[in-house]
Design an enzyme around this catalytic site. Structure first.
Site, PDB file in Angstrom:
ATOM      1  N   ASN A 104      37.836  72.599  23.696  1.00 19.98           N
ATOM      2  CA  ASN A 104      38.351  72.561  25.068  1.00 19.98           C
ATOM      3  C   ASN A 104      39.585  71.655  25.072  1.00 19.98           C
ATOM      4  OD1 ASN A 104      38.825  72.263  27.767  1.00 19.98           O
ATOM      5  ND2 ASN A 104      36.754  71.606  28.306  1.00 19.98           N
ATOM      6  N   ARG A 149      37.752  77.221  25.463  1.00 17.08           N
ATOM      7  CA  ARG A 149      37.607  77.297  26.920  1.00 17.08           C
ATOM      8  C   ARG A 149      39.004  77.421  27.540  1.00 17.08           C
ATOM      9  NH1 ARG A 149      37.362  72.797  31.388  1.00 17.08           N
ATOM     10  NH2 ARG A 149      36.894  74.161  33.127  1.00 17.08           N
ATOM     11  N   HIS A 175      34.882  77.743  37.430  1.00 16.92           N
ATOM     12  CA  HIS A 175      33.539  77.372  36.947  1.00 16.92           C
ATOM     13  C   HIS A 175      32.717  78.610  36.576  1.00 16.92           C
ATOM     14  CE1 HIS A 175      33.909  73.731  39.894  1.00 16.92           C
ATOM     15  NE2 HIS A 175      34.241  73.329  38.674  1.00 16.92           N
ATOM     16  N   ARG A 229      39.310  66.388  46.419  1.00 13.98           N
ATOM     17  CA  ARG A 229      40.015  67.581  46.933  1.00 13.98           C
ATOM     18  C   ARG A 229      39.534  67.917  48.342  1.00 13.98           C
ATOM     19  NH1 ARG A 229      38.797  71.298  41.720  1.00 13.98           N
ATOM     20  NH2 ARG A 229      38.516  69.450  40.439  1.00 13.98           N
ATOM     21  N   GLY A 274      24.821  68.370  41.937  1.00 14.35           N
ATOM     22  CA  GLY A 274      23.740  69.357  42.079  1.00 14.35           C
ATOM     23  C   GLY A 274      22.514  69.002  41.262  1.00 14.35           C
ATOM     24  N   GLU A 312      28.050  74.693  29.814  1.00 11.53           N
ATOM     25  CA  GLU A 312      29.204  75.573  29.641  1.00 11.53           C
ATOM     26  C   GLU A 312      29.558  75.768  28.168  1.00 11.53           C
ATOM     27  OE1 GLU A 312      30.800  73.012  32.749  1.00 11.53           O
ATOM     28  OE2 GLU A 312      32.098  74.674  33.308  1.00 11.53           O
TER      29      GLU A 312
END
Ligand code: AMP
Length: 406
Positions: free
Chosen positions: A7, A91, A180, A241, A335, A387
């Site tokens: 990545n 990625r 995502h 954000r 989460g 991921e």
């Protein structure tokens, strides 16, 4: 078979080496601050403790070289020869509308990736450098690109189009892409396994809630809508954000404030100084917000309520467009770890059959599990995202398909 997942950011390279028979990671780490005096290399293997040291690395090629050398190291390495790596999975944050699925790297694919530079200028050139660096260091090993946007390519046009003049879509490719995707894909597959049904018989809402957050509506395994848009700024409120705002505010700020005369200053305001950080004035980090709320800080309370309310709104809307939901998944930093955030999101959604169990929700565990009450119509799950493993799986799949075709 071993798969190396890479990545590449603008000044960093992260990696993870997987043994695919067991799907276990065997070595992982990162080099950060490439090209800067404070560059450092942090790495770990299943057999060795974490090691961190300052390094002198001027570009991605040198970073990849250092990583490969360490992987091959006689004492602490995880492979004996480079040929043990069957494929490298990269990625890629943005595949535009050119890439709807993972692809094997060819000269044509690299040229097409260059066309995506303009829609993700912070990420794609760095990914490209990383691909060249891996090719230079591992010339005989195939590479696969896995896109964050690809899983969302099943959205219908009426969901991904913006109501701007059509030529902006045709000329500038301005449309919703979603992000995502690798995480939403992974957790939706795990959710199907937990529910014991094929994914094409399920309607799911997946909530990836981290510093950046996005929600996806997944009908029979296919995304039909997602909260992030042309960029990862759209959607729910996030750490720094703003998420959805009235677009007229942008025009207003441009007209009224000389300091916001250019797009990048405004973009900085909306991406880095808004969200939890902008409202609370404390931080974009959920743990800091919860702590300040517990201490009675009113703006921290407001920030928490705004963020969880915006997530609840998306979940309710997606319940409607899916016409019923079997499972709701929470993943990523907030989460997976924040019981108060999950509780606030699910509160007063019993009319939709979403009923969280306070005790199960409050349990401290890093395992995937159900947190809804026994007879909740919608099963609520916590599923730690992975991921890197998803990228490794995709890379192996593409390699096997390509080998069968050749
Ligand atoms: P991510 O981008 O997935 O790494 O998620 C980062 C977010 O997760 C930050 O807002 C963290 O504060 C939040 N987070 C991580 N651990 C916890 C925790 N134990 N409780 C609440 N929030 C957490």
């Amino acid at each position: 078979m071993k798969v190396l997942v890479v990545n590449c950011g603008s000044s960093s390279v992260k990696y993870m080496l997987f043994e695919m028979d067991s799907e276990k990671k065997v070595a992982w780490g990162l080099i950060e601050c490439i090209g800067l005096p404070q560059a450092f290399y942090k790495r770990q293997t299943i057999n060795a403790e974490e090691k961190k040291e300052a390094v002198k690395v001027i570009n991605h090629t040198e970073a990849v070289e250092l990583i490969i050398k360490e992987l091959l190291d006689k004492k602490v390495g995880s492979i004996v020869g480079i040929e043990e790596i069957a494929v490298v999975g990269h990625r890629i944050v943005h595949g535009g509308d050119r890439f709807s699925k993972s692809v094997l790297v060819t000269e044509e694919v690299k040229e097409d990736l260059k066309d995506c530079f303009s829609i993700a200028p912070l990420h794609t050139p760095a990914h490209y450098d990383g691909i060249l660096a891996v090719e230079k260091m591992l010339p005989a090993i195939p590479s696969v690109l896995v896109f964050d946007t690809a899983f969302h390519q099943t959205m219908p046009d009426y969901a991904y189009m913006y109501a701007l003049p059509y030529e902006f879509y045709e000329k500038n490719h301005i449309r919703k892409y979603g992000f995502h995707g690798t995480s939403h894909n992974y957790v939706s597959q795990r959710a199907a396994a937990m529910l014991g049904k094929p994914i094409d018989e399920l309607n799911l809402i997946t909530a990836h809630l981290g510093n950046g957050s996005s929600i996806a509506a997944i009908e029979k395994g296919k995304v039909i809508d997602t909260s992030m848009g042309f960029t990862p700024l759209q959607g729910v409120m996030m750490g720094t954000r703003c998420g959805d705002i009235d677009p007229a505010i942008v025009a207003y700020l441009l007209d009224e404030y000389p300091q916001y005369k250019d797009g990048s200053t405004l973009s900085d305001l909306m991406n880095k100084k808004s969200g939890l950080a902008g409202i609370s004035g404390i931080a974009g980090d959920m743990r800091a917000i919860i702590q300040a709320s517990d201490e009675g800080n009113k703006r921290a309370v407001l920030a928490f309520e705004m963020l969880t309310y915006s997530i609840k709104k998306y979940i309710s809307t997606y319940y409607g467009i899916l016409n019923g939901v079997d499972g709701l998944v929470f993943t990523a930093g907030i989460g997976e770890n924040s019981a108060p955030a999950r509780e606030a999101v699910c509160k007063n959604l019993s009319a939709l059959g979403i009923e969280i169990d306070a005790a199960r929700n409050g349990e401290c565990s890093s395992k995937e599990r159900f947190i809804s009450v026994k007879d909740s119509k919608v099963k609520i799950m916590i599923i730690p995202t992975n991921e890197e493993l998803m990228i490794a799986r995709e890379s192996r799949k593409v390699l096997i398909q390509a080998t069968n075709v050749l």
